[in-house]
Design a protein around this motif. Structure first.
Motif, short mmCIF file in Angstrom:
data_model
loop_
_atom_site.label_atom_id
_atom_site.label_comp_id
_atom_site.label_asym_id
_atom_site.label_seq_id
_atom_site.Cartn_x
_atom_site.Cartn_y
_atom_site.Cartn_z
N SER A 1 15.23 -32.68 55.26
CA SER A 1 16.45 -33.41 54.90
C SER A 1 16.83 -34.45 55.94
N LYS A 2 16.59 -34.19 57.21
CA LYS A 2 16.98 -35.18 58.22
C LYS A 2 16.14 -36.45 58.13
N ALA A 3 14.99 -36.38 57.47
CA ALA A 3 14.12 -37.56 57.37
C ALA A 3 14.26 -38.27 56.03
N LYS A 4 15.05 -37.74 55.11
CA LYS A 4 15.13 -38.32 53.77
C LYS A 4 15.70 -39.73 53.76
N ASN A 5 16.49 -40.08 54.75
CA ASN A 5 17.02 -41.44 54.82
C ASN A 5 16.01 -42.41 55.42
N ASN A 6 14.92 -41.89 55.88
CA ASN A 6 13.92 -42.71 56.55
C ASN A 6 12.54 -42.38 55.99
N THR A 7 12.43 -42.35 54.66
CA THR A 7 11.23 -41.89 53.98
C THR A 7 9.99 -42.68 54.37
N ASN A 8 10.10 -44.00 54.45
CA ASN A 8 8.92 -44.80 54.78
C ASN A 8 8.37 -44.43 56.15
N SER A 9 9.25 -44.25 57.12
CA SER A 9 8.82 -43.88 58.46
C SER A 9 8.16 -42.50 58.44
N TYR A 10 8.74 -41.58 57.69
CA TYR A 10 8.19 -40.22 57.61
C TYR A 10 6.82 -40.25 56.94
N LEU A 11 6.68 -41.02 55.86
CA LEU A 11 5.39 -41.13 55.19
C LEU A 11 4.36 -41.77 56.12
N GLU A 12 4.79 -42.74 56.89
CA GLU A 12 3.89 -43.36 57.85
C GLU A 12 3.41 -42.32 58.86
N ASP A 13 4.31 -41.44 59.30
CA ASP A 13 3.95 -40.37 60.24
C ASP A 13 2.94 -39.42 59.61
N ILE A 14 3.15 -39.04 58.35
CA ILE A 14 2.24 -38.14 57.65
C ILE A 14 0.85 -38.78 57.55
N ILE A 15 0.83 -40.03 57.16
CA ILE A 15 -0.45 -40.73 56.99
C ILE A 15 -1.14 -40.91 58.33
#
Length: 134
Positions: free
Chosen positions: A8-22
């Protein structure tokens, strides 16, 4: 579906989180690629090929050569996957807008169609003062 996996803390920053996952996936693929390449370094590869060459011609030798070719193919596939993941991470990173910038775009897009240019300029000037969410 991916959004459900995001804390939930990353939901406002989805692109950044997806970039981290990738990026994390790319690192793991790179480690797998490097590990296989280390196993198949020049000395080991020569040793493996030498051992296969000493086998009598027949189905066992053919099977071993096919397996070695497959391992080399997997290395190439891992390298291609790593390059693709890197390109995706770069694309996500380059398209990343901060939440405040996205909000500013929404506000500007929501201005009434009949507002004056002066009003639009005033709104844009006011929005420029917001640098972060607090």
């Amino acid at each position: 579906m991916i959004r459900d996996l995001i804390p939930s803390k990353a939901k406002n920053n989805t692109n950044s989180y997806l970039e981290d996952i990738i990026t994390d996936a790319a690192e793991k693929v790179d480690m797998a690629y490097s590990g296989l390449r280390d196993i198949l370094d020049e000395d080991a590869s020569d040793s493996i090929v030498g051992a296969i060459d000493r086998l009598n011609d027949g189905p066992e030798k053919e099977e071993m050569l096919k397996k070695l070719d497959r391992i080399n193919g997997i290395c190439d596939e891992l390298n291609d996957a790593n390059n693709a993941l890197g390109a995706i991470a770069e694309e996500i990173g380059s398209n990343y807008d901060s939440p405040i910038d996205s909000w500013k775009d929404i506000v500007l897009a929501a201005l009434p169609g009949n507002c004056s240019a002066a009003f639009a300029a005033d709104v844009e000037e006011a929005l420029a003062k917001f640098k972060s969410v607090y």
